[in-house]
Enzyme design. Structure first.
Site, short mmCIF file in Angstrom:
data_model
loop_
_atom_site.label_atom_id
_atom_site.label_comp_id
_atom_site.label_asym_id
_atom_site.label_seq_id
_atom_site.Cartn_x
_atom_site.Cartn_y
_atom_site.Cartn_z
NE ARG A 1 -0.95 -8.10 1.72
CZ ARG A 1 -1.37 -6.84 1.59
NH1 ARG A 1 -1.53 -6.09 2.66
NH2 ARG A 1 -1.63 -6.34 0.41
NE ARG B 1 -6.68 -0.93 -3.98
CZ ARG B 1 -6.20 -1.22 -2.76
NH1 ARG B 1 -6.94 -1.08 -1.70
NH2 ARG B 1 -4.98 -1.64 -2.64
CE LYS C 1 -3.52 1.72 1.07
NZ LYS C 1 -2.28 1.34 0.39
NE ARG D 1 2.84 -5.96 3.41
CZ ARG D 1 2.02 -5.19 2.71
NH1 ARG D 1 1.42 -4.18 3.27
NH2 ARG D 1 1.83 -5.44 1.43
NE ARG E 1 -0.37 -5.37 -3.83
CZ ARG E 1 0.29 -5.52 -2.67
NH1 ARG E 1 1.23 -6.45 -2.56
NH2 ARG E 1 0.03 -4.75 -1.66
P1 AP5 Z 1 1.79 -1.09 5.15
O1 AP5 Z 1 1.40 -0.20 6.29
O2 AP5 Z 1 1.39 -2.52 5.22
O3 AP5 Z 1 1.36 -0.41 3.76
P2 AP5 Z 1 -0.04 -0.38 3.02
O4 AP5 Z 1 -0.14 0.94 2.34
O5 AP5 Z 1 -1.14 -0.77 3.97
O6 AP5 Z 1 0.23 -1.52 1.97
P3 AP5 Z 1 -0.75 -2.62 1.36
O7 AP5 Z 1 0.12 -3.52 0.56
O8 AP5 Z 1 -1.58 -3.26 2.44
O9 AP5 Z 1 -1.65 -1.76 0.46
P4 AP5 Z 1 -2.54 -2.25 -0.67
O10 AP5 Z 1 -3.40 -1.05 -0.87
O11 AP5 Z 1 -1.86 -2.74 -1.88
O12 AP5 Z 1 -3.20 -3.58 -0.09
P5 AP5 Z 1 -4.67 -3.95 0.36
O13 AP5 Z 1 -4.56 -4.95 1.42
O14 AP5 Z 1 -5.47 -2.72 0.60
O15 AP5 Z 1 3.37 -0.97 4.99
C1 AP5 Z 1 4.06 -1.73 4.02
C2 AP5 Z 1 5.46 -2.10 4.58
O16 AP5 Z 1 6.22 -0.90 4.74
C3 AP5 Z 1 5.41 -2.77 5.97
O17 AP5 Z 1 6.42 -3.72 6.06
C4 AP5 Z 1 5.65 -1.61 6.94
O18 AP5 Z 1 6.27 -2.07 8.13
C5 AP5 Z 1 6.57 -0.71 6.13
N1 AP5 Z 1 6.38 0.70 6.43
C6 AP5 Z 1 5.22 1.35 6.75
N2 AP5 Z 1 5.44 2.66 6.94
C7 AP5 Z 1 6.77 2.85 6.73
C8 AP5 Z 1 7.61 4.01 6.74
N3 AP5 Z 1 7.12 5.21 7.06
N4 AP5 Z 1 8.92 3.85 6.44
C9 AP5 Z 1 9.45 2.62 6.14
N5 AP5 Z 1 8.69 1.49 6.11
C10 AP5 Z 1 7.38 1.61 6.38
O19 AP5 Z 1 -5.25 -4.61 -0.97
C11 AP5 Z 1 -4.81 -5.88 -1.43
C12 AP5 Z 1 -5.59 -6.27 -2.67
O20 AP5 Z 1 -7.00 -6.37 -2.36
C13 AP5 Z 1 -5.54 -5.27 -3.84
O21 AP5 Z 1 -4.39 -5.46 -4.62
C14 AP5 Z 1 -6.84 -5.59 -4.58
O22 AP5 Z 1 -6.70 -6.74 -5.37
C15 AP5 Z 1 -7.81 -5.91 -3.45
N6 AP5 Z 1 -8.55 -4.71 -3.00
C16 AP5 Z 1 -8.43 -4.09 -1.79
N7 AP5 Z 1 -9.24 -3.03 -1.72
C17 AP5 Z 1 -9.90 -2.97 -2.92
C18 AP5 Z 1 -10.84 -2.07 -3.48
N8 AP5 Z 1 -11.28 -1.01 -2.77
N9 AP5 Z 1 -11.29 -2.31 -4.73
C19 AP5 Z 1 -10.85 -3.39 -5.43
N10 AP5 Z 1 -9.95 -4.26 -4.98
C20 AP5 Z 1 -9.47 -4.05 -3.74
#
Ligand code: AP5
Length: 229
Positions: free
Chosen positions: A160, A88, A13, A127, A171
């Site tokens: 992270r 989410r 994402k 990552r 997660r």
């Molecule tokens: P990346 O692009 O970073 O993936 P991502 O989907 O953004 O992963 P996140 O871990 O950021 O998602 P998340 O939803 O768990 O975290 P968030 O910060 O929102 O890619 C990941 C890796 O893969 C990278 O190394 C990249 O280079 C690689 N990659 C990308 N595309 C690729 C491909 N096509 N092929 C191969 N490799 C690839 O949330 C964190 C925490 O915040 C949550 O756990 C929760 O506690 C809280 N939170 C956030 N939003 C909410 C909400 N709305 N409600 C409640 N709690 C929330």
């Protein structure tokens, strides 16, 4: 227009959001990034969120909804915005529907990055991210040119805190239990499933192919030339 990037942790994402919002010149709003900024700043919200995020759970709906409602009120959202990682839960999706309707804003276009679960753990544990510009790297698939250092601004890359294997697994469990059900909320809307197990550039091409006709239909004009990084 409003775009919603949906997918499990590690589905890409953040990677795609960066490319899409560079292309469309709209803000990317990641609730994860906003919550991490709050925890870094040690705010009340950050303190409430810290242990929940460290354990792989979800921060409470009311806190996140309020934070999101404030963020999309800012002037940079007037031309549209992209939500990364929100909603989410079904409760957040219902809140967003109501909020957009109250503000006279259109329903979002939903882009679902679908990646098999067994690919996710490895992606997240390898990552690295630039703390200065937010650029995302992967030691296996998209390493920086110089080890440990951002290509764009020379900042030292960081891992992270929630990218440790055990937290990553929690997660993913949280996603399956609380977030995947949100998909049925959007299935009858402008919903597009995109295979996320291909290269980031290929996925971006597919996304632009989906969005270009929608942008034209909505009179959004021609976006600038695409840049796949
Ligand atoms: P990346 O692009 O970073 O993936 P991502 O989907 O953004 O992963 P996140 O871990 O950021 O998602 P998340 O939803 O768990 O975290 P968030 O910060 O929102 O890619 C990941 C890796 O893969 C990278 O190394 C990249 O280079 C690689 N990659 C990308 N595309 C690729 C491909 N096509 N092929 C191969 N490799 C690839 O949330 C964190 C925490 O915040 C949550 O756990 C929760 O506690 C809280 N939170 C956030 N939003 C909410 C909400 N709305 N409600 C409640 N709690 C929330």
């Amino acid at each position: 227009m409003i775009f919603l990037l949906f997918g499990p942790p590690g589905s890409g994402k953040g990677t795609q959001s960066r490319m899409i919002t560079n292309w469309l010149e709209i803000p990317s709003i990641s609730t994860g990034d906003m919550l991490r900024a709050e925890t870094e700043a040690g705010s009340e919200l950050g303190q409430a969120a810290k242990s929940i995020m460290a354990g792989g759970g979800l921060v409470g709906d009311d806190l996140v909804n309020k934070m999101l409602a404030q963020r999309i009120s800012r002037p940079d959202c007037q031309r549209g915005f992209l939500l990364d990682g929100y909603p989410r839960t079904v409760q957040q999706a219902e809140f967003l529907d109501q909020l957009l309707a109250e503000r006279g804003l259109p329903k979002p276009v939903v882009l679902h990055l679908d990646v098999p679960v067994d690919a996710l753990v490895g992606r997240m544990t390898s990552r690295r991210q630039c703390p200065a510009c937010g650029r995302i790297y992967n030691l296996l698939h998209q390493p920086p040119k110089k080890p440990g250092v951002c290509d764009d601004d020379d900042a030292q890359l960081v891992t992270r805190k929630d990218d440790q294997e055990e937290v990553v697994k929690d997660r993913i469990r949280t996603y399956e239990k609380l977030t995947r059900p949100v998909l049925s909320h959007y299935q009858d809307r402008k919903y597009y499933q995109i295979r996320g197990d291909r290269s980031p550039a290929y996925i971006f091409e597919e996304i632009t192919g989906v969005l270009e006709p929608l942008l034209a239909q909505n009179g959004c004009g021609r976006p600038k030339v695409k840049r796949a990084n």
